[in-house]
Design a protein around this motif. Structure first.
Motif, PDB file in Angstrom:
ATOM      1  N   SER A  50       0.820  -1.204   0.000  1.00 32.14           N
ATOM      2  CA  SER A  50       0.000   0.000   0.000  1.00 32.14           C
ATOM      3  C   SER A  50       0.857   1.257   0.000  1.00 32.14           C
ATOM      4  O   SER A  50       0.555   2.236  -0.699  1.00 32.14           O
ATOM      5  CB  SER A  50      -0.924  -0.009   1.227  1.00 32.14           C
ATOM      6  OG  SER A  50      -1.653   1.190   1.336  1.00 32.14           O
ATOM      7  N   LYS A  54       1.000   4.370  -2.627  1.00 33.28           N
ATOM      8  CA  LYS A  54       0.865   5.772  -2.233  1.00 33.28           C
ATOM      9  C   LYS A  54       1.984   6.617  -2.827  1.00 33.28           C
ATOM     10  O   LYS A  54       1.766   7.773  -3.219  1.00 33.28           O
ATOM     11  CB  LYS A  54       0.869   5.896  -0.706  1.00 33.28           C
ATOM     12  CG  LYS A  54      -0.410   5.384  -0.050  1.00 33.28           C
ATOM     13  CD  LYS A  54      -0.336   5.504   1.467  1.00 33.28           C
ATOM     14  CE  LYS A  54      -1.607   4.950   2.113  1.00 33.28           C
ATOM     15  NZ  LYS A  54      -1.541   5.011   3.596  1.00 33.28           N
ATOM     16  N   CYS A 171       4.984  -5.201  -5.362  1.00 34.63           N
ATOM     17  CA  CYS A 171       4.273  -5.503  -4.118  1.00 34.63           C
ATOM     18  C   CYS A 171       4.995  -6.664  -3.432  1.00 34.63           C
ATOM     19  O   CYS A 171       5.175  -7.727  -4.049  1.00 34.63           O
ATOM     20  CB  CYS A 171       2.825  -5.879  -4.415  1.00 34.63           C
ATOM     21  SG  CYS A 171       1.909  -6.397  -2.949  1.00 34.63           S
ATOM     22  N   HIS A 356      -5.635  -3.751  -3.798  1.00 33.28           N
ATOM     23  CA  HIS A 356      -5.481  -2.317  -3.568  1.00 33.28           C
ATOM     24  C   HIS A 356      -5.815  -1.562  -4.851  1.00 33.28           C
ATOM     25  O   HIS A 356      -5.490  -2.012  -5.948  1.00 33.28           O
ATOM     26  CB  HIS A 356      -4.040  -1.975  -3.173  1.00 33.28           C
ATOM     27  CG  HIS A 356      -3.665  -2.430  -1.804  1.00 33.28           C
ATOM     28  ND1 HIS A 356      -2.778  -3.461  -1.578  1.00 33.28           N
ATOM     29  CD2 HIS A 356      -4.051  -1.998  -0.574  1.00 33.28           C
ATOM     30  CE1 HIS A 356      -2.623  -3.639  -0.274  1.00 33.28           C
ATOM     31  NE2 HIS A 356      -3.391  -2.766   0.355  1.00 33.28           N
ATOM     32  N   VAL A 364      -5.229   5.367  -1.216  1.00 33.98           N
ATOM     33  CA  VAL A 364      -5.155   3.945  -1.554  1.00 33.98           C
ATOM     34  C   VAL A 364      -6.206   3.204  -0.741  1.00 33.98           C
ATOM     35  O   VAL A 364      -6.251   3.328   0.489  1.00 33.98           O
ATOM     36  CB  VAL A 364      -3.754   3.371  -1.279  1.00 33.98           C
ATOM     37  CG1 VAL A 364      -3.729   1.870  -1.514  1.00 33.98           C
ATOM     38  CG2 VAL A 364      -2.717   4.058  -2.160  1.00 33.98           C
ATOM     39  N   PHE A 366      -8.542  -0.601  -0.157  1.00 33.76           N
ATOM     40  CA  PHE A 366      -8.582  -2.045  -0.388  1.00 33.76           C
ATOM     41  C   PHE A 366     -10.005  -2.416  -0.796  1.00 33.76           C
ATOM     42  O   PHE A 366     -10.954  -2.183  -0.046  1.00 33.76           O
ATOM     43  CB  PHE A 366      -8.174  -2.814   0.870  1.00 33.76           C
ATOM     44  CG  PHE A 366      -7.958  -4.284   0.623  1.00 33.76           C
ATOM     45  CD1 PHE A 366      -6.797  -4.746   0.038  1.00 33.76           C
ATOM     46  CD2 PHE A 366      -8.936  -5.219   0.977  1.00 33.76           C
ATOM     47  CE1 PHE A 366      -6.589  -6.103  -0.191  1.00 33.76           C
ATOM     48  CE2 PHE A 366      -8.743  -6.561   0.754  1.00 33.76           C
ATOM     49  CZ  PHE A 366      -7.569  -7.017   0.168  1.00 33.76           C
TER      50      PHE A 366
END
Length: 416
Positions: A50, A54, A171, A356, A364, A366
């Motif tokens: 996350s 961002k 990620c 996300h 951001v 979910f």
């Protein structure tokens, strides 16, 4: 005598039964704690994922502040007269993705300097100087190579920036790494809830502009990003806080995962009018009924091993760096004819239960797989469409589709 017995009794060790009981207790405790440890590790990875998103959102806003527009999805340099999906060294053929222009804004200035200037670095022949140099903004990134009629399936893996993997674009929950991918990305631009002409935009394959194609992509290109059209925040009439700018994708691991390796060969009409085409195929030609996360072994028209989802961070083609809001998150990827085609590109992730997304205002969120997504069997909006498919109609795909459009004027909200 009794004192001696007492001393001998006090020095005896554990019996076998006692040792087994202690070991069993330790085993039970480890078994109870291990899932908690794994869950904590995944929570940390998810938070890092996350945070990377961002950073990309912040870079997107800084880019817009500098240039008064968003980076283009499928932009760059061109050599008209040659099909954009053919490999070549003279230009990138308007095939660069949104992330290329963002590199200096998320602390990858060195990569940007390599891209924006001619380069003599040749990974195919380390230690040698390439003559002539690679052009500014680089060569193409595609597989097709029929420039000289050779028909050889290749990639420009000798150009260093296209092979660079950047931590900001990854990620931590996604274990994919290395070949056969080039530099991977887990973040993709949102191109809306339409399909028609999303591969080429307002251009013919030979990159000559077309007014007819411009009308088509104007009707179906309803996302924050539109293929080969420069967009800005002023174009997001629904408001930045109500529109998805980008979504998370997971990269391919070579395991026939429906989310990471596209099923090819569905045809233009099916891609546009039948979003569930791949899911509704006969046994053996679609999803595996026993393992619905994977394609059945009889599905033959899958991507080549080097054409997995997110496999080329710099490419603007949908397979590698785009997502749409037609099918819900973590649904199957389905493409017309090759990695440069159009079709269903839902976001996906290795997180449990959702993905996300980056909202255009930089937040951001979910989103769960169970988000309200209307009727997935409905045809997409297009030029000359009628009824619910006519240009300007509200999204057929419920809240999910509405969030993917920038100017549908639908009431929508995302709760924290």
């Amino acid at each position: 005598m009794s004192l001696a017995r007492s001393r001998r009794g006090s020095n005896r060790g554990f019996t076998l039964v006692e040792l087994l009981v202690v070991i069993a207790i330790i085993g039970v405790l480890v078994g109870l704690l291990l899932p908690a440890v794994q869950a904590a590790r995944e929570a940390a990875r998810r938070m890092s994922c996350s945070n990377n998103f961002k950073q990309i959102g912040l870079a997107l806003h800084n880019y817009h502040s500098a240039y008064k527009k968003l980076p283009m999805q499928m932009g760059g340099t061109s050599r008209p007269g040659t099909n954009w999906f053919q490999a070549g060294d003279q230009a990138n053929q308007l095939s660069l993705g949104w992330l290329v222009g963002l590199t200096p804004f998320f602390e990858q200035q060195a990569v940007w300097e390599q891209i924006s200037n001619p380069s003599v670095v040749n990974l195919a022949a380390p230690g040698t100087i390439r003559n002539p140099p690679w052009p500014a903004m680089g060569p193409t990134i595609t597989d097709e190579n029929n420039v000289n009629g050779s028909g050889v399936n290749t990639r420009n893996t000798a150009y260093a920036p296209w092979m660079t993997e950047m931590s900001t674009l990854r990620c931590p929950s996604d274990p994919g790494t290395g070949l056969p991918a080039m530099g991977r990305t887990n973040y993709a631009a949102c191109i809306g809830d339409g399909v028609d002409f999303m591969a080429d935009g307002a251009y013919f394959p030979n990159l000559n502009p077309s007014s007819a194609r411009a009308e088509n992509i104007r009707a179906s290109g309803r996302g924050v990003f539109v293929t080969r059209i420069a967009m800005g925040f002023r174009d997001i009439l629904d408001g930045l806080s109500n529109s998805i700018a980008a979504g998370e994708i997971t990269t391919d691991l070579g395991d026939r995962d429906k989310r990471t390796i596209p099923r090819f060969g569905i045809g233009f009409t099916n891609a546009r009018d039948n979003p569930l085409f791949c899911r509704n195929q006969p046994a053996g030609q679609g999803l595996d009924p026993l393992r619905p996360l994977f394609w059945a072994s009889g599905v033959t028209q899958l991507a080549a091993s080097n054409q997995g989802r997110g496999y080329r961070w710099a490419s603007g083609t949908a397979t590698y760096s785009s997502m749409n809001t037609i099918l819900p998150p973590n649904s199957e990827v389905c493409v017309t004819f090759s990695d440069t085609g159009q079709g269903m590109f839902p976001p996906s992730s290795r997180h449990q239960g959702g993905v996300h997304i980056l909202i255009a205002d930089g937040a951001v969120k979910f989103i769960t797989d169970s988000i309200e997504a209307g009727n997935s069997a409905t045809a997409t909006v297009r030029l000359n469409g009628t009824g619910a498919q006519s240009p300007g109609s509200k999204s057929p795909y419920g809240l999910w589709g509405a969030l993917g459009t920038r100017a549908s004027r639908e009431t929508e909200s995302i709760e924290d």
